[in-house]
Design a protein around this motif. Structure first.
Motif, short mmCIF file in Angstrom:
data_model
loop_
_atom_site.label_atom_id
_atom_site.label_comp_id
_atom_site.label_asym_id
_atom_site.label_seq_id
_atom_site.Cartn_x
_atom_site.Cartn_y
_atom_site.Cartn_z
N PRO A 216 0.99 -1.11 -0.03
CA PRO A 216 -0.06 0.16 -0.11
C PRO A 216 0.89 1.40 -0.06
N ILE A 217 0.34 2.32 -0.55
CA ILE A 217 1.09 3.59 -0.52
C ILE A 217 0.60 4.32 0.90
N LEU A 218 1.48 4.97 1.38
CA LEU A 218 1.48 5.70 2.55
C LEU A 218 1.82 7.07 2.29
N PHE A 219 1.19 8.12 2.56
CA PHE A 219 1.97 9.41 2.59
C PHE A 219 2.34 9.96 3.71
N THR A 220 3.73 9.59 4.05
CA THR A 220 4.56 9.90 4.94
C THR A 220 4.42 11.37 5.48
N GLU A 221 4.29 12.13 4.59
CA GLU A 221 4.01 13.61 4.73
C GLU A 221 2.96 14.01 3.43
N PHE A 222 1.98 15.02 3.80
CA PHE A 222 1.48 15.60 2.85
C PHE A 222 0.93 16.91 3.19
N GLY A 223 0.60 17.94 2.62
CA GLY A 223 0.16 19.19 2.93
C GLY A 223 0.38 20.28 1.88
N TYR A 224 -0.26 21.45 2.34
CA TYR A 224 0.16 22.53 1.54
C TYR A 224 0.13 23.94 2.27
N ARG A 225 0.87 24.73 1.88
CA ARG A 225 0.87 25.97 2.50
C ARG A 225 -0.47 26.79 2.23
N SER A 226 -0.75 27.89 3.09
CA SER A 226 -1.99 28.82 2.63
C SER A 226 -1.41 29.88 2.06
N VAL A 227 -0.92 29.79 0.98
CA VAL A 227 0.11 30.81 0.10
C VAL A 227 -0.76 30.80 -1.31
N ASP A 228 -0.66 31.86 -2.20
CA ASP A 228 -0.86 31.65 -3.47
C ASP A 228 -0.05 30.86 -4.03
N PHE A 229 -0.70 30.01 -5.38
CA PHE A 229 0.12 29.10 -6.01
C PHE A 229 0.63 28.09 -5.13
N ALA A 230 -0.12 27.64 -4.22
CA ALA A 230 0.32 26.58 -3.31
C ALA A 230 0.39 25.27 -3.97
N GLY A 231 -0.04 24.98 -4.96
CA GLY A 231 -0.31 23.52 -5.62
C GLY A 231 0.94 23.68 -6.86
N LYS A 232 1.42 24.58 -7.03
CA LYS A 232 2.77 24.53 -8.14
C LYS A 232 3.88 23.90 -7.77
N GLU A 233 4.53 24.39 -6.60
CA GLU A 233 5.73 23.74 -5.88
C GLU A 233 5.46 23.51 -4.46
N PRO A 234 4.58 22.61 -4.08
CA PRO A 234 4.14 22.56 -2.72
C PRO A 234 5.35 22.00 -1.84
N TRP A 235 6.47 21.62 -2.43
CA TRP A 235 7.57 21.39 -1.17
C TRP A 235 8.37 22.58 -1.02
N GLN A 236 8.14 23.74 -1.39
CA GLN A 236 8.71 25.12 -1.08
C GLN A 236 8.24 25.31 0.49
N SER A 237 9.25 25.52 1.19
CA SER A 237 8.93 25.92 2.64
C SER A 237 9.72 27.16 3.29
N PHE A 238 10.30 27.82 2.35
CA PHE A 238 10.78 29.15 2.88
C PHE A 238 9.84 29.96 3.30
N ARG A 239 10.48 30.98 4.32
CA ARG A 239 9.41 31.92 5.05
C ARG A 239 8.97 33.03 4.14
N GLN A 240 7.89 33.07 4.25
CA GLN A 240 7.14 34.46 3.56
C GLN A 240 6.33 35.32 4.26
N ASP A 241 6.90 36.53 4.30
CA ASP A 241 5.86 37.59 5.10
C ASP A 241 4.83 38.19 4.17
N GLY A 242 3.82 37.96 5.29
CA GLY A 242 2.34 38.55 4.81
C GLY A 242 1.92 37.67 3.60
N GLY A 243 0.35 37.85 3.53
CA GLY A 243 -0.26 37.28 2.43
C GLY A 243 -0.55 36.01 2.64
N THR A 244 -2.00 35.49 2.79
CA THR A 244 -2.20 33.97 3.00
C THR A 244 -3.41 33.68 1.89
N ASN A 245 -3.53 32.47 1.67
CA ASN A 245 -4.61 32.30 0.76
C ASN A 245 -5.16 30.80 1.10
#
Length: 310
Positions: A216-245
């Protein structure tokens, strides 16, 4: 949920929000640290780390979670100084590789012992270590055997989304683990339909991988940031000031659940990430991965509690 390490012990009030969410499993993550991508010495379980990243902290978390009938995956991870990607680690010579192997094996076996003594349900033998695995396969083969000798629970490994079909030892483990940050949408605020369509090639690959290895497939991690374009490069984790989506995050999570949750070859997953101090975590001005105190938390509560219905 992926349960984030804290500076202090956790107690019942820190577990209650997980119970209200309907979560049945939590990942607990001890950390080791490496100075650079070519440095062979792994440091771990030191008094310079946060309590939750150490042996004592992991045991505290496991025991408190188990008291509440929440199953646990222990998922040791490496942090490279300045946040460089662990999959890019590459030693300079054979002597350095052997030093890293010895250090890493001691790290893993320490927490395997804890897992066995505390009846932990699932153990993850590594997280996003592509170069290490593919450069030193003999080490990983013998490590899996050593772990099996002392640990009676289930085993997985967490490979990055773009390398999960290249891991050579799925047949030796119980779950195909993937940190599921697949790109699924180009839009600023993707709709659920757009994100579901974006999953098509990735889902096909995962289904084929599951069939190939009969795991079976197990998603050992999954999730998205609450930012614009969150589905484009979901692995990006750099800090970003201001703005939520918040809508983008919620739509992407809904699409993932719609695509995977009822598939017989899908074992579930661990949302990245959940903080112990729920009251002060997340919120509508927070643009990080956590779903806490955001609309997506309400959605997760609905989906998790639906899963619990007999």
């Amino acid at each position: 949920m992926s349960y984030v390490a804290s500076r202090d012990t956790i107690v019942q009030e820190h577990i209650d929000p997980l119970l209200k969410l309907g979560a049945t499993d939590a990942a607990v993550m001890p950390f080791g640290f490496i100075r650079s991508l070519d440095h062979p010495k792994l440091m771990y379980n030191t008094d310079r780390q946060w309590y939750g990243e150490t042996y004592g902290g992991v045991e505290n978390y496991v025991q408190e979670l188990h008291k509440n009938n929440i199953a646990v995956m222990i998922k040791p991870q490496i942090w490279v100084w300045r946040g460089e990607f662990t999959g890019d680690m590459l030693m300079k010579n054979d002597a350095d590789w052997k030093e890293l192997e010895s250090s890493y094996e001691d790290f893993i076996l320490l927490y395997v012992k804890l897992a066995e003594e505390n009846h932990v349900e699932l153990f993850c033998i590594g997280t996003e270590l592509y170069n290490f695995v593919y450069t030193r396969p003999a080490f990983w083969e013998q490590l899996i055997k050593k772990v099996r000798k002392v640990y009676s629970g289930k085993l997985t490994y967490a490979e990055n989304w773009d390398k999960v079909d290249k891991f050579p030892f799925w047949d030796e483990l119980d779950y195909i683990g993937v940190d599921a940050y697949f790109p699924v949408a180009e839009s600023k605020t993707p709709t659920v339909a757009e994100a579901r369509k974006g999953w098509t090639p990735h889902k096909s690959m995962l289904k084929s991988l599951s069939r190939k290895h009969d795991k079976p497939i197990l998603f050992t991690e999954f999730g998205y940031r609450s930012v614009d374009f969150a589905g484009k490069e979901p692995w990006q984790s750099f800090r970003q000031d201001g703005g939520t989506n918040l809508e983008a995050q919620a739509n992407l999570i809904e699409a993932l659940f719609d695509e995977f949750w009822d598939e017989t070859w899908f074992a579930g997953g661990f949302v990245w990430k959940w903080h112990h101090d729920h009251l002060n975590a997340g919120g509508e001005l927070n643009n990080r991965f956590t779903p806490q105190n955001k609309p997506v938390e309400t959605y997760l509560r609905m989906r998790y509690k639906d899963t619990l219905v007999p």
